[in-house]
Design an enzyme around this catalytic site. Structure first.
Site, mmCIF file in Angstrom:
data_model
loop_
_atom_site.group_PDB
_atom_site.id
_atom_site.type_symbol
_atom_site.label_atom_id
_atom_site.label_comp_id
_atom_site.label_asym_id
_atom_site.label_seq_id
_atom_site.Cartn_x
_atom_site.Cartn_y
_atom_site.Cartn_z
ATOM 1 N NE ARG A 101 -0.721 -0.285 4.976
ATOM 2 C CZ ARG A 101 0.057 0.487 5.723
ATOM 3 N NH1 ARG A 101 0.375 1.692 5.287
ATOM 4 N NH2 ARG A 101 0.533 0.072 6.881
ATOM 5 C CG HIS A 134 -3.568 0.555 8.562
ATOM 6 N ND1 HIS A 134 -3.508 -0.712 8.017
ATOM 7 C CD2 HIS A 134 -4.599 0.528 9.437
ATOM 8 C CE1 HIS A 134 -4.447 -1.458 8.535
ATOM 9 N NE2 HIS A 134 -5.133 -0.748 9.404
ATOM 10 C CE1 TYR A 159 3.947 1.358 8.303
ATOM 11 C CE2 TYR A 159 3.315 2.961 9.967
ATOM 12 C CZ TYR A 159 3.020 2.241 8.831
ATOM 13 O OH TYR A 159 1.807 2.413 8.202
#
Length: 369
Positions: A268, A272, A282
């Site tokens: 993606r 999120h 991250y």
């Protein structure tokens, strides 16, 4: 039984299962066919239609992010980068098939028949967004991680018992594959040889937790072995590979060969969800650049252009049509009467409990003023 291997050797052999999993790829990053034997039988028109859906959905994602930032949408999980995984798998289905999506899988619902304005209303939490047209074989997007896996086993068994020539297909992410429901659902479907397809879109991070920290298994696909069903790992940025794997899984299910687990290796590009996630915390820029080079739309565009099936003009037309459809759908969503507290009360139970009766009376009075 064997007496030719030690206990340690037998255990080590079992651990090697993951090492033997190969990734199905048909189309490489340059749009070249690298596995002619696995090439699905799709007409030129079907190839163009699949590309149209992918481009259209990328526009939908861009506009949905913009609408979310304007406060005109509620919950939204970006989809850019996962178009091949989502739409090529759905392209292998028929209208009779039942889909049970996760919250990132709204595009599949739309292409299965959900009016776009209802998808927008679902994002806003409006009950009309969950009122599906007659004949739309789908459940609402599941918010509880992995819960749709167990539901899919039940739907698939129901289809089998009713003699339907259809399958139940569900989607989850790599995080969903770490849930207990994941194993329970697949085990149940396998035990009853139900016509189910479980697609795990391995986009590398369950929100912010990398796959390597979720499971010691080398692949998610190999988890099919534990419940005795077929499993395959697919290049999730390759629409032809995703279509071929899903088409074969559907054929196997309808032939009575049971469920299949499909792991699509995808990514993606966005966060999120739009609810405050920051992927830069991250993920490295190097990782993002690596996956952007594998963009499923760019890859498929190169393939179609080499075949003389796609032009810049055709893509521009699809983009403009998508923008217009989105504009009309958000207008319809805006025109839908606002949801009231009494709507929530009325839609909670078929027969209201005594306390809901009391609350309904209170809010009916308030709303009538």
């Amino acid at each position: 039984m064997t007496n030719k291997q030690t206990v340690s050797e037998l255990m080590d052999h079992m651990l090697q299962v993951g090492n033997s999993v190969e990734t199905l790829q048909i189309l490489n990053e340059e749009g070249e066919i690298v596995n002619e034997a696995a090439m699905p039988e799709l007409t030129d028109e079907q190839l163009k239609e699949l590309m149209t859906r992918m481009v259209w959905t990328r526009v939908l994602d861009q506009r949905s992010i913009s609408l979310n930032r304007q406060g005109r949408l509620g919950f939204y999980a970006p989809t850019a980068g996962q178009e091949a995984s989502q739409l090529a798998s759905h392209f292998a289905l028929e209208n009779e098939d039942f889909i049970l999506p996760g919250y990132r899988d709204v595009p599949q619902l739309i292409w299965h028949g959900l009016p776009l304005y209802k998808a927008f209303l679902w994002s806003r939490g409006h009950f009309v967004g969950s009122q599906y047209p007659e004949g739309l074989n789908a459940m609402m997007p599941q918010i509880i991680i992995g819960a749709q896996i167990v539901q899919t086993a039940g739907v698939a068994l129901g289809l089998k018992l009713r003699g339907k020539n259809a399958v139940a297909l569900t989607y989850t992410g790599d995080g969903g594959a770490s849930q207990g429901d994941f194993y329970e659902g697949m085990n149940f479907a396998g035990a009853y040889n139900a016509p189910a397809i479980f697609i795990v879109q391995n986009n590398r991070y369950a929100i912010s937790t990398p796959v390597s920290k979720q499971s010691k298994a080398r692949t998610i696909a190999q988890k099919a072995v534990a419940v005795g069903i077929a499993g395959i790992q697919v290049d999730g940025m390759d629409p032809l590979a995703v279509y071929a794997a899903t088409s074969e899984a559907r054929k196997r299910a309808l032939n009575g060969d049971g469920p299949t687990l499909i792991e699509t290796l995808t990514f993606r590009y966005g966060p999120h969800t739009m609810a405050g996630d920051d992927p830069t915390r991250y993920r490295t820029k190097e990782t993002e650049n690596e996956w952007e080079a594998k963009d499923p739309i760019v890859r498929f565009r190169k393939f179609l252009e080499k075949k003389g099936l796609w032009t810049e003009e055709e893509e521009t037309k699809v983009i403009e049509e998508a923008k217009e459809a989105i504009k009309e759908a958000i207008k319809l969503a805006d025109q839908t009467p606002k949801q009231k507290v009494t709507d929530l009360i009325e839609n909670t139970f078929e027969t209201k409990t005594f306390n809901l009766e009391e609350q309904a009376a209170i809010y009916n009075e308030k709303e009538s003023k």
